[in-house]
Design a protein around this motif. Structure first.
Motif, PDB file in Angstrom:
ATOM      1  N   ASP A 226      41.974  49.996  36.908  1.00 42.27           N
ATOM      2  CA  ASP A 226      43.320  50.419  36.552  1.00 42.27           C
ATOM      3  C   ASP A 226      43.866  49.408  35.549  1.00 42.27           C
ATOM      4  N   PRO A 227      45.045  49.647  35.002  1.00 42.74           N
ATOM      5  CA  PRO A 227      45.554  48.757  33.954  1.00 42.74           C
ATOM      6  C   PRO A 227      45.772  47.305  34.400  1.00 42.74           C
ATOM      7  N   HIS A 228      45.845  47.059  35.708  1.00 40.17           N
ATOM      8  CA  HIS A 228      46.114  45.706  36.190  1.00 40.17           C
ATOM      9  C   HIS A 228      44.867  44.927  36.593  1.00 40.17           C
ATOM     10  N   THR A 229      43.689  45.551  36.608  1.00 42.18           N
ATOM     11  CA  THR A 229      42.501  44.877  37.121  1.00 42.18           C
ATOM     12  C   THR A 229      41.423  44.715  36.055  1.00 42.18           C
ATOM     13  N   ARG A 230      40.594  43.698  36.285  1.00 42.20           N
ATOM     14  CA  ARG A 230      39.460  43.429  35.403  1.00 42.20           C
ATOM     15  C   ARG A 230      38.309  42.961  36.288  1.00 42.20           C
ATOM     16  N   THR A 231      37.130  43.521  36.079  1.00 44.76           N
ATOM     17  CA  THR A 231      35.958  43.183  36.889  1.00 44.76           C
ATOM     18  C   THR A 231      34.833  42.703  35.987  1.00 44.76           C
ATOM     19  N   ALA A 232      34.142  41.654  36.429  1.00 43.74           N
ATOM     20  CA  ALA A 232      32.955  41.135  35.743  1.00 43.74           C
ATOM     21  C   ALA A 232      31.866  40.955  36.788  1.00 43.74           C
TER      22      ALA A 232
ATOM     23  N   GLU B 289      41.656  32.200  33.881  1.00 41.53           N
ATOM     24  CA  GLU B 289      40.954  31.019  34.394  1.00 41.53           C
ATOM     25  C   GLU B 289      39.858  31.415  35.376  1.00 41.53           C
ATOM     26  N   ALA B 290      40.134  32.408  36.210  1.00 40.40           N
ATOM     27  CA  ALA B 290      39.137  32.854  37.181  1.00 40.40           C
ATOM     28  C   ALA B 290      37.907  33.410  36.471  1.00 40.40           C
ATOM     29  N   HIS B 291      38.090  34.196  35.427  1.00 35.79           N
ATOM     30  CA  HIS B 291      36.955  34.777  34.708  1.00 35.79           C
ATOM     31  C   HIS B 291      36.153  33.715  33.967  1.00 35.79           C
ATOM     32  N   VAL B 292      36.830  32.738  33.367  1.00 32.23           N
ATOM     33  CA  VAL B 292      36.115  31.655  32.685  1.00 32.23           C
ATOM     34  C   VAL B 292      35.288  30.857  33.690  1.00 32.23           C
TER      35      VAL B 292
ATOM     36  N   THR C 108      36.670  40.417  40.661  1.00 28.91           N
ATOM     37  CA  THR C 108      37.724  41.348  40.273  1.00 28.91           C
ATOM     38  C   THR C 108      39.047  40.610  40.363  1.00 28.91           C
ATOM     39  N   THR C 109      39.833  40.706  39.297  1.00 26.29           N
ATOM     40  CA  THR C 109      41.144  40.071  39.283  1.00 26.29           C
ATOM     41  C   THR C 109      42.212  41.123  39.022  1.00 26.29           C
TER      42      THR C 109
ATOM     43  N   ALA D  67      42.625  37.823  43.155  1.00 24.92           N
ATOM     44  CA  ALA D  67      41.223  37.621  42.777  1.00 24.92           C
ATOM     45  C   ALA D  67      40.346  37.816  44.001  1.00 24.92           C
ATOM     46  N   MET D  68      39.197  38.422  43.763  1.00 26.73           N
ATOM     47  CA  MET D  68      38.186  38.583  44.808  1.00 26.73           C
ATOM     48  C   MET D  68      36.843  38.357  44.143  1.00 26.73           C
ATOM     49  N   VAL D  69      36.068  37.457  44.712  1.00 27.42           N
ATOM     50  CA  VAL D  69      34.722  37.217  44.225  1.00 27.42           C
ATOM     51  C   VAL D  69      33.769  37.452  45.381  1.00 27.42           C
ATOM     52  N   SER D  70      32.651  38.113  45.092  1.00 29.12           N
ATOM     53  CA  SER D  70      31.697  38.400  46.151  1.00 29.12           C
ATOM     54  C   SER D  70      30.284  38.098  45.698  1.00 29.12           C
ATOM     55  N   MET D  71      29.437  37.922  46.700  1.00 33.50           N
ATOM     56  CA  MET D  71      28.014  37.697  46.489  1.00 33.50           C
ATOM     57  C   MET D  71      27.289  38.558  47.495  1.00 33.50           C
TER      58      MET D  71
END
Length: 157
Positions: free
Chosen positions: A99-105, A69-72, A123-124, A134-138
């Protein structure tokens, strides 16, 4: 996003909502060891930390989040830029933990002639042990080198 160019307004908003400021020893983790301020925000769904660094990086950490949901939502929010800016999907391989637990866009917004761009990174983590899922940055970065330092999702604050 609306406070990026008016960061005093973000500080005022945190104060007006009664968000407690994180003590320095806790804030350091969320600021990546850089000068700035961090606030704790408790919502019905989870706890958040809003971190505002003095080097143009603003980040929000969510203690618990659904990664899909965070990535969408992230792509819907920053995948299209307001004109005259152009949104570009970035290679996020070096912008977040891997790592196997994280995904970054990541996406950037700029005009073709600009030397700098706004960089948005999400990054989630699906690890239940993550300090934040989840961490979102600007941040404002130079186009040539995307000189952004990723912030951690693991560890203890």
């Amino acid at each position: 996003m609306k406070h990026f160019y008016a960061q005093d307004a973000l500080r005022k908003a945190m104060s007006d909502t009664g968000a407690p400021e994180a003590p320095p020893e806790k804030a350091e983790f969320f600021l990546g060891g850089n000068p700035g301020k961090a606030w704790f925000v408790i919502a019905p769904s989870t706890a958040y930390v809003v971190a505002l660094r003095e080097d143009t990086v603003c980040a929000v950490f969510a203690q618990r989040a659904n990664a899909d949901e965070a990535h969408v939502g992230f792509s819907a929010l920053v995948g299209t830029a307001p004109e005259p800016l152009v949104a570009v999907a970035q290679d996020a391989a070096t912008l977040g933990p891997q790592d196997p637990h994280t995904r970054t866009a990541a996406y950037s917004w700029s005009r073709p002639e600009d030397k700098d761009e706004l960089l948005f990174v999400l990054t989630t983590s699906d690890s239940p042990d993550a300090t934040a899922q989840a961490m979102v940055s600007m941040s404002l970065v130079g186009k040539a080198n995307n000189s952004f330092k990723a912030m951690p999702l693991r560890g203890t604050p």
